[in-house]
Design a protein around this motif. Structure first.
Motif, PDB file in Angstrom:
ATOM      1  N   GLY A  18       0.813  -1.215   0.000  1.00  0.00           N
ATOM      2  CA  GLY A  18       0.000   0.000   0.000  1.00  0.00           C
ATOM      3  C   GLY A  18       0.844   1.261   0.000  1.00  0.00           C
ATOM      4  N   ILE A  19       1.892   1.271   0.816  1.00  0.00           N
ATOM      5  CA  ILE A  19       2.790   2.430   0.875  1.00  0.00           C
ATOM      6  C   ILE A  19       3.515   2.604  -0.454  1.00  0.00           C
ATOM      7  CG2 ILE A  19       4.869   3.357   1.972  1.00  0.00           C
ATOM      8  CD1 ILE A  19       3.880   1.955   4.583  1.00  0.00           C
ATOM      9  N   ARG A  20       4.052   1.519  -0.999  1.00  0.00           N
ATOM     10  CA  ARG A  20       4.760   1.598  -2.286  1.00  0.00           C
ATOM     11  C   ARG A  20       3.829   2.067  -3.406  1.00  0.00           C
ATOM     12  NH1 ARG A  20       9.761  -1.132  -3.098  1.00  0.00           N
ATOM     13  NH2 ARG A  20       9.089  -1.555  -5.236  1.00  0.00           N
ATOM     14  N   LYS A  21       2.611   1.570  -3.395  1.00  0.00           N
ATOM     15  CA  LYS A  21       1.660   1.966  -4.436  1.00  0.00           C
ATOM     16  C   LYS A  21       1.375   3.464  -4.368  1.00  0.00           C
ATOM     17  CE  LYS A  21      -2.868   0.986  -6.364  1.00  0.00           C
ATOM     18  NZ  LYS A  21      -4.084   0.184  -6.292  1.00  0.00           N
ATOM     19  N   GLN A  22       1.154   3.983  -3.154  1.00  0.00           N
ATOM     20  CA  GLN A  22       0.878   5.411  -3.036  1.00  0.00           C
ATOM     21  C   GLN A  22       2.093   6.245  -3.439  1.00  0.00           C
ATOM     22  OE1 GLN A  22      -0.161   7.133   0.785  1.00  0.00           O
ATOM     23  NE2 GLN A  22      -1.315   8.715  -0.273  1.00  0.00           N
ATOM     24  N   TYR A  53       8.612   2.385   9.707  1.00  0.00           N
ATOM     25  CA  TYR A  53       8.302   1.457   8.615  1.00  0.00           C
ATOM     26  C   TYR A  53       8.078   2.230   7.314  1.00  0.00           C
ATOM     27  CZ  TYR A  53       5.923  -2.524   6.351  1.00  0.00           C
ATOM     28  OH  TYR A  53       5.558  -3.541   5.514  1.00  0.00           O
ATOM     29  N   PHE A  54       7.288   3.299   7.380  1.00  0.00           N
ATOM     30  CA  PHE A  54       7.036   4.145   6.209  1.00  0.00           C
ATOM     31  C   PHE A  54       8.354   4.706   5.664  1.00  0.00           C
ATOM     32  CE2 PHE A  54       6.595   8.401   4.473  1.00  0.00           C
ATOM     33  CZ  PHE A  54       5.696   8.187   3.443  1.00  0.00           C
ATOM     34  N   HIS A  55       9.209   5.237   6.548  1.00  0.00           N
ATOM     35  CA  HIS A  55      10.458   5.850   6.092  1.00  0.00           C
ATOM     36  C   HIS A  55      11.398   4.816   5.479  1.00  0.00           C
ATOM     37  CE1 HIS A  55       9.376   9.119   9.123  1.00  0.00           C
ATOM     38  NE2 HIS A  55       9.176   9.600   7.912  1.00  0.00           N
ATOM     39  N   ARG A  56      11.425   3.612   6.016  1.00  0.00           N
ATOM     40  CA  ARG A  56      12.269   2.563   5.442  1.00  0.00           C
ATOM     41  C   ARG A  56      11.794   2.193   4.031  1.00  0.00           C
ATOM     42  NH1 ARG A  56      15.642  -0.555   8.860  1.00  0.00           N
ATOM     43  NH2 ARG A  56      15.651   0.272  10.976  1.00  0.00           N
ATOM     44  N   ILE A  57      10.490   2.100   3.866  1.00  0.00           N
ATOM     45  CA  ILE A  57       9.945   1.767   2.545  1.00  0.00           C
ATOM     46  C   ILE A  57      10.205   2.907   1.562  1.00  0.00           C
ATOM     47  CG2 ILE A  57       7.801   1.332   1.263  1.00  0.00           C
ATOM     48  CD1 ILE A  57       6.847  -0.162   3.837  1.00  0.00           C
ATOM     49  N   LEU A  58      10.040   4.154   2.002  1.00  0.00           N
ATOM     50  CA  LEU A  58      10.331   5.317   1.158  1.00  0.00           C
ATOM     51  C   LEU A  58      11.775   5.267   0.670  1.00  0.00           C
ATOM     52  CD1 LEU A  58       9.758   8.212   0.024  1.00  0.00           C
ATOM     53  CD2 LEU A  58      10.450   9.064   2.299  1.00  0.00           C
ATOM     54  N   CYS A  59      12.723   5.074   1.585  1.00  0.00           N
ATOM     55  CA  CYS A  59      14.136   5.044   1.208  1.00  0.00           C
ATOM     56  C   CYS A  59      14.461   3.848   0.324  1.00  0.00           C
ATOM     57  CB  CYS A  59      15.009   5.037   2.463  1.00  0.00           C
ATOM     58  SG  CYS A  59      14.949   6.592   3.377  1.00  0.00           S
ATOM     59  N   ASP A  60      13.863   2.699   0.617  1.00  0.00           N
ATOM     60  CA  ASP A  60      14.075   1.507  -0.199  1.00  0.00           C
ATOM     61  C   ASP A  60      13.593   1.737  -1.633  1.00  0.00           C
ATOM     62  OD1 ASP A  60      14.709  -1.379  -0.540  1.00  0.00           O
ATOM     63  OD2 ASP A  60      12.535  -1.523  -0.834  1.00  0.00           O
ATOM     64  N   LEU A  61      12.426   2.342  -1.776  1.00  0.00           N
ATOM     65  CA  LEU A  61      11.862   2.575  -3.104  1.00  0.00           C
ATOM     66  C   LEU A  61      12.698   3.578  -3.892  1.00  0.00           C
ATOM     67  CD1 LEU A  61       9.552   1.866  -5.022  1.00  0.00           C
ATOM     68  CD2 LEU A  61       8.220   3.702  -3.971  1.00  0.00           C
ATOM     69  N   ILE A  62      13.105   4.652  -3.247  1.00  0.00           N
ATOM     70  CA  ILE A  62      13.950   5.635  -3.934  1.00  0.00           C
ATOM     71  C   ILE A  62      15.293   5.006  -4.306  1.00  0.00           C
ATOM     72  CG2 ILE A  62      15.212   7.812  -3.644  1.00  0.00           C
ATOM     73  CD1 ILE A  62      12.736   8.822  -2.084  1.00  0.00           C
ATOM     74  N   GLY A  63      15.849   4.178  -3.416  1.00  0.00           N
ATOM     75  CA  GLY A  63      17.089   3.468  -3.722  1.00  0.00           C
ATOM     76  C   GLY A  63      16.924   2.513  -4.897  1.00  0.00           C
ATOM     77  N   VAL A  82      13.956  13.002   0.494  1.00  0.00           N
ATOM     78  CA  VAL A  82      13.571  12.166   1.638  1.00  0.00           C
ATOM     79  C   VAL A  82      13.358  13.035   2.876  1.00  0.00           C
ATOM     80  CG1 VAL A  82      14.368  10.379   3.238  1.00  0.00           C
ATOM     81  CG2 VAL A  82      14.620  10.061   0.772  1.00  0.00           C
ATOM     82  N   LYS A  83      14.249  13.989   3.101  1.00  0.00           N
ATOM     83  CA  LYS A  83      14.121  14.891   4.252  1.00  0.00           C
ATOM     84  C   LYS A  83      12.850  15.733   4.147  1.00  0.00           C
ATOM     85  CE  LYS A  83      17.165  18.250   4.880  1.00  0.00           C
ATOM     86  NZ  LYS A  83      18.387  18.998   5.243  1.00  0.00           N
ATOM     87  N   ALA A  84      12.528  16.191   2.951  1.00  0.00           N
ATOM     88  CA  ALA A  84      11.312  16.979   2.752  1.00  0.00           C
ATOM     89  C   ALA A  84      10.064  16.140   3.042  1.00  0.00           C
ATOM     90  CB  ALA A  84      11.262  17.536   1.326  1.00  0.00           C
ATOM     91  N   ILE A  85      10.029  14.929   2.513  1.00  0.00           N
ATOM     92  CA  ILE A  85       8.866  14.058   2.715  1.00  0.00           C
ATOM     93  C   ILE A  85       8.763  13.631   4.174  1.00  0.00           C
ATOM     94  CG2 ILE A  85       7.860  11.815   2.138  1.00  0.00           C
ATOM     95  CD1 ILE A  85       9.182  12.171  -0.659  1.00  0.00           C
ATOM     96  N   SER A  86       9.884  13.405   4.811  1.00  0.00           N
ATOM     97  CA  SER A  86       9.894  12.893   6.178  1.00  0.00           C
ATOM     98  C   SER A  86       9.596  13.951   7.232  1.00  0.00           C
ATOM     99  CB  SER A  86      11.241  12.248   6.484  1.00  0.00           C
ATOM    100  OG  SER A  86      11.458  11.160   5.616  1.00  0.00           O
TER     101      SER A  86
END
Length: 98
Positions: A18-22, A53-63, A82-86
């Protein structure tokens, strides 16, 4: 003037998919950099792991996007996103003072 901002619907997006999809949808519409990330109305200490959990998925997806060349090879740009979103986008939206 009213401000409109998209946030994660926590009750739908507590899953990795769900997080990745959004995040992917926001990226495809060129608004990911302005996203305020995951918000919660909870003041519970148990909310912190969800944000982690959200931040780990965000960083993983951008990576992942970086490794396949879908985003610029610019670590400063990606780190700032990442800093802006976080934090920074939410602080600006809610008019938090530093």
């Amino acid at each position: 003037m009213a401000k409109l901002q998209l946030v994660s619907a926590r009750w739908f997006n507590y899953t990795r998919s769900g997080i990745r999809k959004q995040l992917t949808t926001l990226s495809e519409n060129s608004i990911l950099h302005h996203f305020v990330g995951m918000l919660t109305d909870s003041r519970s200490f148990l909310s912190y792991p969800r944000h982690e959990y959200f931040h780990r998925i965000l960083c993983d997806l951008i990576g992942e996007w970086h490794s396949i060349g879908e985003v610029p090879d610019d670590f400063e740009l990606l780190g700032n996103m990442v800093k802006a979103i976080s934090y920074e986008n939410a602080a600006y939206y809610f008019n938090f003072k530093a």
